[in-house]
Scaffold this motif. Structure first.
Motif, PDB file in Angstrom:
ATOM      1  N   ARG A 151      -1.371  -1.028  -4.212  1.00  0.00           N
ATOM      2  CA  ARG A 151      -2.595  -0.217  -4.131  1.00  0.00           C
ATOM      3  C   ARG A 151      -2.200   1.154  -3.586  1.00  0.00           C
ATOM      4  O   ARG A 151      -1.324   1.263  -2.728  1.00  0.00           O
ATOM      5  CB  ARG A 151      -3.611  -0.860  -3.180  1.00  0.00           C
ATOM      6  N   LYS A 185       3.017  -8.217   3.792  1.00  0.00           N
ATOM      7  CA  LYS A 185       2.390  -6.905   3.586  1.00  0.00           C
ATOM      8  C   LYS A 185       3.384  -5.765   3.857  1.00  0.00           C
ATOM      9  O   LYS A 185       4.107  -5.795   4.860  1.00  0.00           O
ATOM     10  CB  LYS A 185       1.198  -6.767   4.533  1.00  0.00           C
ATOM     11  N   ILE A 210      -5.904   2.322   4.975  1.00  0.00           N
ATOM     12  CA  ILE A 210      -4.721   1.449   4.962  1.00  0.00           C
ATOM     13  C   ILE A 210      -5.108   0.075   5.496  1.00  0.00           C
ATOM     14  O   ILE A 210      -4.854  -0.959   4.880  1.00  0.00           O
ATOM     15  CB  ILE A 210      -3.571   2.052   5.821  1.00  0.00           C
ATOM     16  N   ILE A 243      -7.527  -1.988   3.200  1.00  0.00           N
ATOM     17  CA  ILE A 243      -6.875  -2.637   2.045  1.00  0.00           C
ATOM     18  C   ILE A 243      -6.147  -3.901   2.504  1.00  0.00           C
ATOM     19  O   ILE A 243      -6.295  -4.962   1.900  1.00  0.00           O
ATOM     20  CB  ILE A 243      -5.905  -1.672   1.325  1.00  0.00           C
ATOM     21  N   LEU A 291       3.916  -1.344   3.673  1.00  0.00           N
ATOM     22  CA  LEU A 291       3.298  -0.020   3.596  1.00  0.00           C
ATOM     23  C   LEU A 291       4.378   1.023   3.318  1.00  0.00           C
ATOM     24  O   LEU A 291       5.447   0.990   3.940  1.00  0.00           O
ATOM     25  CB  LEU A 291       2.609   0.288   4.929  1.00  0.00           C
ATOM     26  N   VAL A 320       0.886  -1.177   0.000  1.00  0.00           N
ATOM     27  CA  VAL A 320       0.000   0.000   0.000  1.00  0.00           C
ATOM     28  C   VAL A 320       0.915   1.216   0.000  1.00  0.00           C
ATOM     29  O   VAL A 320       1.798   1.342   0.860  1.00  0.00           O
ATOM     30  CB  VAL A 320      -0.930   0.018   1.241  1.00  0.00           C
TER      31      VAL A 320
END
Lengths: 197, 266
Positions: free
Chosen positions: A81, A128, A115, A118, A130, A55
């Motif tokens: 994303r 994952k 955040i 998603i 960020l 993200v």
């Protein structure tokens, strides 16, 4: 692209790669003129890891301009994303299935919600990540204490949810209080210097 | 309490409880809003009447509809009595939300009833109620709820309903009658209450809160000219609820969502 720029981007990508592989939260402090190189290094890194989910929260520039610059790496069913915090504040009301547009960079709680939504909606057991680009840009729109609180909250939450984070900070925009929080909350700090490159 | 005067700690909530204290188990009515249910320690205790306070545009109707839609998906029939918005407008607005499904209405799991139409059919003046009118309306409201065997009920809004009564005394009597009526029903109720923006009060007439088992306040904070919606549970009988203020977001995909409000920002 000249050989010098390629070397810079390769160097940045390598340092980021080794830092994020062993640390959960990485802070990158860089001079403003290195920001384009760093984002390119980041996008190449993300693009090269299709098995991971990213993200990318953009506060420094609109999603539209990122697409123009790195469009080739963002088309199709990608692994990145976006959360765009500036386009709506600029009066642009575009929509894109790959991007969530937030009304303004002041809506920090909404940013946190998006955040987490998603990441929550991700299918399968994926790693994952960020990216906050850039924490210092939030200071243009919010009080220092609020940004510090937001970042503390964000890092605590991402650690709980097993999300790796990379937080960019542009030296020229930075305030001492947020700098302290970035140092305190990051497992690793990378300082980008002209001399290093 | 143990002999040495020590307290035992509840593992579930991490709160101090005396060992001899009887544990009261409340049956819970989930709101369908994950974070709100967590803040309510599971949900609204079944049978509670909750006053949902907020100014215009604060999200009272959306939250109430999400509460009914969630109930319907759990097999609990609900009824929404509106007196402020026409039916077509209400359903049109709800169509924007993923939680809303037309089938819930068609199947009769969610019933939306315009109180002005009922008043009209009863031959009442829809703008001004006498004591008898209000009483008749309450009876009909209760009959509908009983007949449909509803488990969730919403009145939107109690303010607009009371506005049609002519004196403070009538309003007071009506509210207490409504409270008694709700208490006799086996359903969980949301009564929406309209207040002017940025005022710390729970109702227009200062009495609505006395019949409520719970009060949830929807408000907003100003942050550099932007409005951040907020939600705070003021009271909820029968549950160890949170009292912190949350930022509230309304999106078509998820309906109402909550996130802790950042304290440095207003």
């Amino acid at each position: 692209m000249n050989i010098m720029t390629t070397a810079i981007i390769d160097g940045l990508r390598e340092r980021m790669s080794s830092a994020i592989s062993v640390n959960q939260s990485v802070g990158i402090i860089l001079p403003g003129n290195n920001h384009p190189d760093l984002t390119q290094a980041l996008f190449e890194y993300m693009y090269g890891k299709p098995e991971t989910a990213w993200v990318y929260v953009t506060i420094a520039k609109p999603y539209g301009s990122i697409v123009k610059q790195f469009g080739d790496m963002l088309t199709g069913e990608g692994n990145i994303r976006f959360i765009d915090c500036v386009s709506r504040a600029l009066g642009r009301y575009e929509t894109d299935p790959n991007c969530v547009f937030i009304e303004s960079p002041v809506q920090l709680e909404k940013m946190l919600l998006e955040i987490m939504t998603i990441f929550r909606d991700l299918k399968g057991d994926v790693q994952k990540y960020l990216v906050i680009d850039a924490l210092s840009s939030l200071l243009l729109y919010n009080d220092v204490s609020l940004v510090a609180e937001f970042f503390t909250h964000l890092t605590n939450r991402t650690k709980l949810e097993d999300i790796h984070s990379i937080s960019l900070s542009i030296e020229e925009e930075m305030e001492d209080d947020v700098n302290k929080i970035l140092y305190l909350r990051s497992d690793k700090i990378i300082k980008v210097r002209e001399s290093f490159i | 309490m143990k002999e040495d005067g020590a307290y035992a700690y509840s593992k579930k909530h991490g709160e101090r409880k005396m060992e001899s204290e009887p544990v009261t188990e409340h049956k819970i009515c989930k709101t369908g809003i994950e974070e709100l249910d967590l803040k309510l320690d599971g949900g609204i205790p079944i049978g509670n009447a909750v006053l949902m306070v907020g100014s215009s545009g604060s999200g009272k109707t959306t939250l109430s509809m999400q509460f009914l839609a969630d109930g319907a998906k759990r097999g609990e029939r609900g009824v929404f009595f509106t007196i402020t918005e026409p039916l077509f407008k209400l359903t049109k607005n709800m169509e924007n939300f993923d939680f809303y499904d037309k089938k819930l209405i068609e199947s009769g799991m969610v019933n939306i009833i315009d109180l002005r139409i009922i008043s009209d059919r009863l031959g009442l003046d829809t703008e001004k109620y006498t004591v008898e009118d209000a009483s008749a309306l309450l009876d009909v409201l209760k009959d509908i709820a009983d007949e449909l065997n509803v488990k969730r009920l919403v009145i939107d809004s109690i303010t607009a309903l009371c506005y049609r009564l002519q004196s403070k005394e009538m309003i007071r009597n009506f509210i207490f009658k409504l409270g008694a009526s709700l208490a006799s029903m086996d359903c969980t109720t949301i009564l929406t209450s309209e207040v002017p923006p940025n005022e710390i009060r729970y109702s227009q007439y200062g009495i609505e809160e006395f019949i409520a088992d719970g009060i949830i306040c929807l408000g907003d904070v100003d942050r550099r000219g932007d409005i951040i919606r907020t939600l705070q549970i003021i009271k909820m009988r029968g549950t160890a609820h949170s009292r912190t203020k949350d930022a509230m977001s309304i999106s078509s995909k998820n309906g109402i969502e909550l996130a802790p409000l950042l304290k440095s920002g207003g």
